[in-house]
Structure formats: C-alpha cells, structure tokens
Design a protein around this motif. Structure first.
Motif, PDB file in Angstrom:
ATOM      1  N   ALA A  69       0.839  -1.207   0.000  1.00  0.00           N
ATOM      2  CA  ALA A  69       0.000   0.000   0.000  1.00  0.00           C
ATOM      3  C   ALA A  69       0.873   1.256   0.000  1.00  0.00           C
ATOM      4  O   ALA A  69       0.563   2.226  -0.704  1.00  0.00           O
ATOM      5  N   ALA A  70       1.951   1.206   0.749  1.00  0.00           N
ATOM      6  CA  ALA A  70       2.858   2.366   0.792  1.00  0.00           C
ATOM      7  C   ALA A  70       3.518   2.575  -0.573  1.00  0.00           C
ATOM      8  O   ALA A  70       3.642   3.714  -1.035  1.00  0.00           O
ATOM      9  N   ILE A  71       3.923   1.488  -1.216  1.00  0.00           N
ATOM     10  CA  ILE A  71       4.530   1.592  -2.546  1.00  0.00           C
ATOM     11  C   ILE A  71       3.528   2.182  -3.531  1.00  0.00           C
ATOM     12  O   ILE A  71       3.856   3.085  -4.306  1.00  0.00           O
ATOM     13  N   THR A  72       2.293   1.678  -3.499  1.00  0.00           N
ATOM     14  CA  THR A  72       1.254   2.195  -4.395  1.00  0.00           C
ATOM     15  C   THR A  72       1.074   3.697  -4.199  1.00  0.00           C
ATOM     16  O   THR A  72       1.025   4.459  -5.172  1.00  0.00           O
ATOM     17  N   THR A  73       1.013   4.122  -2.943  1.00  0.00           N
ATOM     18  CA  THR A  73       0.839   5.550  -2.648  1.00  0.00           C
ATOM     19  C   THR A  73       2.021   6.365  -3.164  1.00  0.00           C
ATOM     20  O   THR A  73       1.842   7.435  -3.761  1.00  0.00           O
ATOM     21  N   THR A  77       1.899   9.202  -6.066  1.00  0.00           N
ATOM     22  CA  THR A  77       2.395  10.546  -5.771  1.00  0.00           C
ATOM     23  C   THR A  77       3.457  10.975  -6.775  1.00  0.00           C
ATOM     24  O   THR A  77       3.450  12.109  -7.266  1.00  0.00           O
ATOM     25  N   ALA A  78       4.358  10.058  -7.110  1.00  0.00           N
ATOM     26  CA  ALA A  78       5.420  10.368  -8.075  1.00  0.00           C
ATOM     27  C   ALA A  78       4.835  10.637  -9.462  1.00  0.00           C
ATOM     28  O   ALA A  78       5.280  11.562 -10.163  1.00  0.00           O
ATOM     29  N   THR A 120      11.608   4.176 -10.073  1.00  0.00           N
ATOM     30  CA  THR A 120      12.480   4.929  -9.163  1.00  0.00           C
ATOM     31  C   THR A 120      11.990   4.922  -7.718  1.00  0.00           C
ATOM     32  O   THR A 120      12.724   5.318  -6.818  1.00  0.00           O
ATOM     33  N   VAL A 121      10.776   4.456  -7.492  1.00  0.00           N
ATOM     34  CA  VAL A 121      10.213   4.462  -6.141  1.00  0.00           C
ATOM     35  C   VAL A 121      10.839   3.329  -5.318  1.00  0.00           C
ATOM     36  O   VAL A 121      10.948   2.183  -5.783  1.00  0.00           O
ATOM     37  N   VAL A 127       8.095  -3.461 -12.693  1.00  0.00           N
ATOM     38  CA  VAL A 127       6.893  -2.747 -13.135  1.00  0.00           C
ATOM     39  C   VAL A 127       6.304  -3.482 -14.336  1.00  0.00           C
ATOM     40  O   VAL A 127       6.997  -3.734 -15.327  1.00  0.00           O
ATOM     41  N   ASN A 128       5.035  -3.845 -14.218  1.00  0.00           N
ATOM     42  CA  ASN A 128       4.269  -4.368 -15.354  1.00  0.00           C
ATOM     43  C   ASN A 128       3.536  -3.168 -15.942  1.00  0.00           C
ATOM     44  O   ASN A 128       2.621  -2.633 -15.332  1.00  0.00           O
TER      45      ASN A 128
END
Length: 145
Positions: A69-73, A77-78, A120-121, A127-128
């Motif tokens: 969830a943190a990665i998705t956020t 944001t990026a 870059t996150v 990444v798909n």
C-alpha cells in the motif's frame, strides 16, 4: 504391666506404618499429578510456540500489505508530480513489490515515462506496464467523418 506396654508399642508401630503408607501414597499421587502438570505445561508451551509462529506469519503478511500500500501511494504521488502524466488516468496496483500500471496516457512516450517514474520508487521490484495511448478526439472525428 508388660502387656499394656506391648499393646501401646504395637499400636504406635501400626500407626507409624499406616501414616508412612499414607504419606507414600500421597507422594506417589503428587508425583503423578506433577507428571500430568508437566505434560500439560509442555503441551501449553507447544501451543504458545505455534500461536507465536502464526502471529509472526500474520504480522509478516500485514507488513507486506502495508508495504504494498505504501509503494502504491508513493508511485501515485510520483506520477502526480511528473509533468505530462495525468494521475487520474493511470491506475497503480502493487503486489509483493511488483507494480502494475494500467489506464491510458495521451502520448506513446508517456508510457515509458510512467514506467521510469514507477521504477524509481523505493521498494518497487519491477513494473508491469499495461498502459495504452488514449485515442485522440481528432482521430475519432476523422473516422466518423
């Protein structure tokens, strides 16, 4: 008088033997109870160990879900901060650190740009990129004309 002394001696001896037998039986029963208590304590300890291991696994799963969830956020944001990318057109899903981008962008170069931003996150393993280029409204008019 010797006879009553003997009777008293026999009675005292009988009482002593009876008392000793009772104490021995009690000790034997206590010992059996201790063995049962030790077995029960051991089984309880094993159950507690299994419960702790289960809780640890659940915590790991929860930690993974929080991380995803943190990665998705962070990816959203990026993307939002990146000029040219419209965050409302790009959906981001993360599972075990693998980010999947779906939706549309306005130009072909934005597909690669969105992927680069996501890569870059921190925490992103891969990444798909399933983004597509949105058909322009000019193309739709020429097709219908």
């Amino acid at each position: 008088m010797k006879l009553p002394h003997r009777l008293i001696g026999i009675a005292v001896t009988t009482l002593a033997i009876t008392f000793a037998a009772g104490c021995e039986r009690k000790t034997s029963m206590e010992s059996a109870g201790d063995r049962r208590a030790d077995g029960t304590a051991e089984r309880a300890g094993e159950k507690m160990d299994r419960a702790a291991a289960d809780m640890s696994r659940q915590a790991d799963k929860a930690g993974d879900a929080i991380s995803d969830a943190a990665i998705t956020t962070k990816v959203k944001t990026a993307i939002f901060a990146e000029p040219g990318l419209k965050a409302m057109q790009i959906n981001v899903d993360t599972a075990n650190g693998v980010v999947t981008l779906t939706g549309t962008v306005d130009a072909p170069q934005l597909i690669d740009q969105a992927k680069q931003v996501a890569q870059t996150v921190e925490g992103v393993k891969s990444v798909n990129n399933r983004l597509t280029v949105k058909a322009s409204s000019n193309l739709r008019r020429t097709k219908h004309a």
